[in-house]
Write a protein that holds these residues in place. Structure first.
Motif, PDB file in Angstrom:
ATOM      1  N   ALA A  63       0.403  -1.190   0.029  1.00 33.60           N
ATOM      2  CA  ALA A  63       0.212   0.143  -0.147  1.00 33.60           C
ATOM      3  C   ALA A  63       1.328   1.096  -0.134  1.00 33.60           C
ATOM      4  N   ARG A  64       1.935   1.255   0.796  1.00 34.21           N
ATOM      5  CA  ARG A  64       2.594   2.420   0.471  1.00 34.21           C
ATOM      6  C   ARG A  64       3.448   2.858  -0.502  1.00 34.21           C
ATOM      7  N   GLY A  65       3.498   2.000  -1.897  1.00 34.24           N
ATOM      8  CA  GLY A  65       3.969   2.166  -3.416  1.00 34.24           C
ATOM      9  C   GLY A  65       2.520   3.176  -3.401  1.00 34.24           C
ATOM     10  N   ASP A 125       8.316   1.458  -4.555  1.00 30.40           N
ATOM     11  CA  ASP A 125       7.391   0.719  -3.239  1.00 30.40           C
ATOM     12  C   ASP A 125       7.973   1.296  -2.933  1.00 30.40           C
ATOM     13  N   ASP A 126       7.639   1.372  -1.361  1.00 33.59           N
ATOM     14  CA  ASP A 126       8.743   2.128  -0.527  1.00 33.59           C
ATOM     15  C   ASP A 126      10.097   1.298   0.319  1.00 33.59           C
ATOM     16  N   LEU A 127      10.529   0.110  -0.184  1.00 38.01           N
ATOM     17  CA  LEU A 127      11.353  -0.335   0.810  1.00 38.01           C
ATOM     18  C   LEU A 127      11.558  -1.804  -0.161  1.00 38.01           C
ATOM     19  N   ALA A 129      13.331  -5.326   0.348  1.00 40.15           N
ATOM     20  CA  ALA A 129      13.914  -6.106   1.461  1.00 40.15           C
ATOM     21  C   ALA A 129      14.565  -7.188   0.680  1.00 40.15           C
ATOM     22  N   THR A 130      14.040  -8.710   0.683  1.00 41.43           N
ATOM     23  CA  THR A 130      14.541  -9.363   0.159  1.00 41.43           C
ATOM     24  C   THR A 130      14.256  -9.699  -1.781  1.00 41.43           C
ATOM     25  N   GLY A 131      13.002  -8.424  -2.569  1.00 40.46           N
ATOM     26  CA  GLY A 131      12.897  -8.454  -3.680  1.00 40.46           C
ATOM     27  C   GLY A 131      11.809  -9.097  -3.933  1.00 40.46           C
ATOM     28  N   GLY A 132      11.795 -10.224  -3.258  1.00 41.28           N
ATOM     29  CA  GLY A 132      10.204 -11.101  -3.620  1.00 41.28           C
ATOM     30  C   GLY A 132       9.265 -10.406  -4.433  1.00 41.28           C
ATOM     31  N   THR A 133       8.556  -9.675  -3.288  1.00 40.94           N
ATOM     32  CA  THR A 133       7.177  -8.236  -3.572  1.00 40.94           C
ATOM     33  C   THR A 133       7.579  -7.486  -5.407  1.00 40.94           C
ATOM     34  N   ALA A 134       8.428  -7.377  -5.307  1.00 43.83           N
ATOM     35  CA  ALA A 134       8.917  -6.320  -6.861  1.00 43.83           C
ATOM     36  C   ALA A 134       9.527  -7.010  -7.954  1.00 43.83           C
TER      37      ALA A 134
HETATM   38  P1  AMP Z   1       9.989  -7.967   0.564  1.00 45.25           P
HETATM   39  O1  AMP Z   1       9.930  -9.113  -1.168  1.00 45.25           O
HETATM   40  O2  AMP Z   1      10.540  -8.818   1.367  1.00 45.25           O
HETATM   41  O3  AMP Z   1      11.316  -7.361  -0.670  1.00 45.25           O
HETATM   42  O4  AMP Z   1       9.968  -7.088   0.843  1.00 45.25           O
HETATM   43  C1  AMP Z   1       9.688  -5.460   0.531  1.00 45.25           C
HETATM   44  C2  AMP Z   1       7.930  -5.511   1.144  1.00 45.25           C
HETATM   45  O5  AMP Z   1       7.409  -5.584   2.818  1.00 45.25           O
HETATM   46  C3  AMP Z   1       7.405  -3.795   1.059  1.00 45.25           C
HETATM   47  O6  AMP Z   1       6.365  -3.808  -0.157  1.00 45.25           O
HETATM   48  C4  AMP Z   1       7.585  -2.775   2.155  1.00 45.25           C
HETATM   49  O7  AMP Z   1       6.314  -2.193   2.423  1.00 45.25           O
HETATM   50  C5  AMP Z   1       7.787  -3.817   3.414  1.00 45.25           C
HETATM   51  N1  AMP Z   1       9.162  -4.162   4.923  1.00 45.25           N
HETATM   52  C6  AMP Z   1       9.293  -5.041   4.392  1.00 45.25           C
HETATM   53  N2  AMP Z   1      10.423  -5.379   5.287  1.00 45.25           N
HETATM   54  C7  AMP Z   1      10.570  -4.069   6.384  1.00 45.25           C
HETATM   55  C8  AMP Z   1      10.553  -3.514   6.991  1.00 45.25           C
HETATM   56  N3  AMP Z   1      11.992  -3.532   7.527  1.00 45.25           N
HETATM   57  N4  AMP Z   1      10.271  -2.147   7.170  1.00 45.25           N
HETATM   58  C9  AMP Z   1       9.475  -1.294   6.353  1.00 45.25           C
HETATM   59  N5  AMP Z   1       8.677  -2.118   5.359  1.00 45.25           N
HETATM   60  C10 AMP Z   1       9.593  -3.440   5.395  1.00 45.25           C
END
Ligand code: AMP
Length: 177
Positions: A63-65, A125-127, A129-134
């Motif tokens: 949602a933050r994106g 997106d806002d952040l 992390a592992t990249g799976g969502t993007a």
């Molecule tokens: P990923 O798929 O692991 O890259 O996770 C990314 C998604 O999870 C993004 O939509 C982020 O908003 C959220 N997210 C994962 N880790 C964090 C964190 N440490 N702080 C805030 N949001 C996070």
């Protein structure tokens, strides 16, 4: 971006330890949204970076994106497309599953999200992390016939090496290792 401006943005983001579970340092961007100077700096910086990319759309991840993507799209005078968690979009969708630490999640896009053929799309997106969502979101953009030219994040957690997983160019404003 100038070092001073970057500091303003960095300082406006709050870190909440152990949320939503023990061991996670959650990057809370609500404090940045609250800070008109920092939010404006950020959107103006992105608008300046992307003004010559010939973008047709911005796609934002639920949602933050949405918050950053919709503001940027309005500024660039182009359309915005939401990529949502499963079951939220009302019209016909295309979906993509991706692995989480435990189990799976799924994101969706409207089948007719991009009216233009081979549309040039910036994903945001806002952040990272592992990249799976993007990666799942960029797969969706491709599946409906558009071209994800870059994926942009406010914060990248470099120690998770998510950028390596992404098959599209990555731009992150803040890199935290
Ligand atoms: P990923 O798929 O692991 O890259 O996770 C990314 C998604 O999870 C993004 O939509 C982020 O908003 C959220 N997210 C994962 N880790 C964090 C964190 N440490 N702080 C805030 N949001 C996070």
């Amino acid at each position: 971006m100038q070092e001073k401006e970057l500091e303003v943005i960095k300082n406006a983001i709050r870190t909440i330890p152990n949320f939503p579970k023990p061991g996670i340092e959650f990057k809370d961007i609500t404090t940045l949204l609250n800070d008109a100077t920092a939010y404006n700096l950020l959107i103006n910086h992105l608008a300046n970076r992307y003004k010559d990319y010939n973008l047709d759309y911005i796609a934002g991840i639920d949602a933050r994106g949405f918050i950053f993507g919709a503001a940027l799209a309005a500024k660039l005078n182009i359309g915005f497309v939401p990529i949502r968690k499963k079951g939220k979009l009302p019209y016909t969708t295309v979906s993509e599953k991706y692995a989480l630490e435990y189990g799976y999640d799924e994101v969706e896009i409207h089948i007719d999200a991009f009216k233009k053929e081979n549309a040039r799309v910036l994903l945001i997106d806002d952040l990272l992390a592992t990249g799976g969502t993007a990666q799942a979101a960029s797969n969706l953009i491709k599946k409906v016939g558009a071209n994800c030219v870059e994926v942009c994040f406010i914060i990248e957690l470099t120690f998770l090496e998510g950028a390596k997983k992404l098959e599209v160019p990555v731009y992150s404003i803040i890199k935290e290792g």
